[in-house]
Structure formats: C-alpha cells, structure tokens
Design a protein around this motif. Sequence first.
Motif, short mmCIF file in Angstrom:
data_model
loop_
_atom_site.label_atom_id
_atom_site.label_comp_id
_atom_site.label_asym_id
_atom_site.label_seq_id
_atom_site.Cartn_x
_atom_site.Cartn_y
_atom_site.Cartn_z
N PHE A 169 -7.48 -0.68 -3.28
CA PHE A 169 -5.92 -1.01 -2.83
C PHE A 169 -5.17 -1.07 -4.35
O PHE A 169 -4.05 -0.54 -4.27
N TRP A 170 -5.80 -1.70 -5.27
CA TRP A 170 -5.09 -1.55 -6.65
C TRP A 170 -5.00 -0.23 -7.26
O TRP A 170 -3.86 -0.14 -7.52
N CYS A 171 -6.06 0.34 -7.22
CA CYS A 171 -5.85 1.97 -7.72
C CYS A 171 -4.64 2.77 -7.05
O CYS A 171 -4.22 3.46 -7.84
N PHE A 172 -4.58 2.40 -5.57
CA PHE A 172 -3.60 3.31 -4.99
C PHE A 172 -2.25 2.62 -5.18
O PHE A 172 -1.33 3.25 -5.26
N ARG A 173 -2.26 1.49 -5.34
CA ARG A 173 -1.01 0.67 -5.65
C ARG A 173 -0.33 1.10 -6.97
O ARG A 173 0.79 1.22 -6.99
N ARG A 174 -1.29 1.36 -7.84
CA ARG A 174 -0.51 1.80 -9.19
C ARG A 174 -0.04 2.98 -9.28
O ARG A 174 1.02 3.56 -9.70
N GLY A 175 -0.53 3.98 -8.12
CA GLY A 175 0.01 5.42 -7.96
C GLY A 175 1.51 5.27 -7.36
O GLY A 175 2.34 5.93 -7.90
N HIS A 176 1.84 4.14 -6.47
CA HIS A 176 3.04 4.00 -6.02
C HIS A 176 3.80 3.32 -7.15
O HIS A 176 4.99 3.86 -7.30
N GLN A 177 3.34 2.43 -7.86
CA GLN A 177 4.20 1.97 -8.99
C GLN A 177 4.44 2.92 -9.95
O GLN A 177 5.45 2.78 -10.78
N LEU A 178 3.88 3.89 -10.32
CA LEU A 178 3.98 5.03 -11.48
C LEU A 178 4.71 6.01 -10.86
O LEU A 178 5.05 7.17 -11.27
N GLU A 179 5.28 5.82 -9.35
CA GLU A 179 5.99 6.77 -8.63
C GLU A 179 5.55 8.20 -8.37
O GLU A 179 6.18 9.24 -8.78
N LEU A 180 4.25 8.22 -8.24
CA LEU A 180 3.59 9.36 -7.81
C LEU A 180 3.87 9.77 -6.59
O LEU A 180 4.08 9.09 -5.74
N ASP A 181 3.85 11.20 -6.09
CA ASP A 181 4.11 11.59 -5.01
C ASP A 181 2.73 11.51 -4.04
O ASP A 181 1.71 12.26 -4.27
N LEU A 182 2.51 10.40 -3.37
CA LEU A 182 1.18 10.31 -2.74
C LEU A 182 1.26 10.69 -1.26
O LEU A 182 0.13 10.28 -0.49
N THR A 183 2.05 11.56 -1.00
CA THR A 183 2.22 12.17 0.72
C THR A 183 0.93 12.71 0.88
O THR A 183 0.46 12.83 2.03
N PRO A 184 0.14 13.49 -0.14
CA PRO A 184 -1.05 14.18 0.41
C PRO A 184 -2.23 13.14 1.03
O PRO A 184 -3.50 13.85 1.28
N PHE A 185 -2.23 11.99 0.77
CA PHE A 185 -3.27 10.89 0.80
C PHE A 185 -3.20 10.23 1.88
O PHE A 185 -3.00 8.90 1.88
N ALA A 186 -2.86 10.72 3.23
CA ALA A 186 -2.43 10.10 4.10
C ALA A 186 -3.54 8.85 4.76
O ALA A 186 -3.23 7.70 5.19
N ALA A 187 -4.98 9.42 4.48
CA ALA A 187 -6.00 8.14 4.68
C ALA A 187 -5.91 7.04 3.87
O ALA A 187 -6.06 5.72 4.33
N CYS A 188 -5.48 7.23 2.55
CA CYS A 188 -5.54 6.36 1.47
C CYS A 188 -4.15 5.57 1.88
O CYS A 188 -4.23 4.13 1.75
N GLN A 189 -3.26 6.03 2.17
CA GLN A 189 -1.93 5.46 2.56
C GLN A 189 -2.10 4.39 3.82
O GLN A 189 -1.87 3.18 3.67
N ALA A 190 -2.76 4.94 4.83
CA ALA A 190 -3.28 4.11 5.90
C ALA A 190 -3.96 2.87 5.54
O ALA A 190 -3.97 1.85 5.92
N HIS A 191 -4.86 2.99 4.65
CA HIS A 191 -5.75 2.16 4.00
C HIS A 191 -5.06 1.03 3.36
O HIS A 191 -5.13 -0.17 3.45
#
Length: 222
Positions: A169-191
């Motif tokens: 959760f923390w690893c993926f949250r940093r992606g959001h905080q760093l404003e990366l485009d995370l749309t390809p990672f639907a399963a990570c986003q659902a998690h």
Amino acid sequence: MTLSLYFAPNTCALVPLISLYEAGAVFTPKPIDFRRRQNKSPDYLEINPLHKVPVLLIQDEVLEDEVLAENVAIALWIAQHYPSADLLPKDGEQLIRAISLMSWFAAGIHPHISRYNSPAKYCDAPDSAAAMRTIAQAMIFENYHRADSLLRGREFFFDHFTAVDAHFFWCFRRGHQLELDLTPFAACQAHFDRVLGRISVQKALAYEAAVKEEFARQANSL
Ligand SMILES: N[C@@H](CCC(=O)N[C@@H](CS)C(=O)NCC(=O)O)C(=O)O
C-alpha cells in the motif's frame, strides 16, 4: 514493555504504523521532522546512526532496550508479539513467501521510489534529474506490473489482510503522491482502495495528516 515508533510523514514508517493499529498495540508514535533534519540530530542519531525511519523502540523493565530498524524485521516483531492480529501467515512456507514479498518491496521497489523522489541525492551531474527520473519510473513501473499480476483476481497478497498488504500500500501510495500515471495498474489500484478502507489505515493517515499540520505550524512560527 513500552513501544515507541519513530515516524515521519510520507515515509515508509507508515507501514508499521498501520500494523501497530491493526494489532491494537499500545504505543507512542514519535514524529520526526525531516524538513528540520531531526533525523540527523544528535539525539536521533543515537537511536539510529543511519538516520532512517521507521524505528521501533522496545523498552522493558528487565531486558535491555531494543532498537529495531528495517520494515521487514519490524513487521515480524509485531506479528510475533500480537499473534491474534494475524499480521503474517502462520504457516512456515507462507511466512517465507511473505518475507520474500516484503524484502522485494523494501529492496526492489523502495530504492527506485527514492531515486524518483530525490534524484539529486543519487547523482550530482548537472541536469541529470530528468534522466534519473525517467529511468527510476521505468523501474517502478516494471515492479508495479509484477505486483499487478500477483494481485489480479485477489483481495490481498494472502487469503486475508497482512503486513505485506500494508507494505505494498505504501509503495503504491508513493506512486500517487509522485503523480505518476497509475492507470495501467488496475489490480494494484483496487488493492490500494481496499486497504485504504481499513480502519487502521484511516487512523494512520489521520495521524500523519495531524503531524504534517503540526510541523507546518512549527515552521510558520519560526
Ligand atoms: N530498508 C528500510 C528503508 C528505510 C528508509 O529508507 N527510510 C527513509 C524514509 S522512506 C528514510 O528514513 N530516509 C531518511 C534518510 O535516509 O536520511 C526499511 O524498509 O525500513
């Protein structure tokens, strides 16, 4: 026994903060202000000479104080001392798999996030930041792709919520905080959304927000 967790906003100290709340542990969070370089203050360097968070300080009337650094070790400690919280698999083989996953997050994902976040800490060549970020992002995404394939069709990494989920959760949250485009990672986003809904996570994020506010207040009053 008394427990203190050294914590700084946005950092991976969020991971044990979530686990301690999940466990219902009685502990004192100790906020460290990186902007004011408190992690490099003499007092903190006595606790962790490597100036990093998280650190779990375990104090016992009989035993010597134990200063535990590194997320993987802290997760194991919390899971062992609060078995009813089921924070790691009890089965030996599954536990080894959990350690493998958390070690990957700590050693295989986190360093790329750090390079993206603070390129100048890793390369002082003039105008190198953009190239460093491009390479770091490719590595972060390679790892998110792998996590996405592991999480597809699953609620959590194991058959229930564990410290492994808090860590990713923390690893993926940093992606959001760093404003990366995370749309390809639907399963990570659902998690991410699923973990975000947990009471422990809401408590941890509310605590983090309060710490940020307090640090900003202190900075403005200087
Ligand atoms: N491998 C360590 C990484 C800890 C780490 O790098 N923490 C960062 C924050 S996310 C830190 O404290 N950085 C401050 C510094 O290196 O001075 C873990 O998983 O606990």
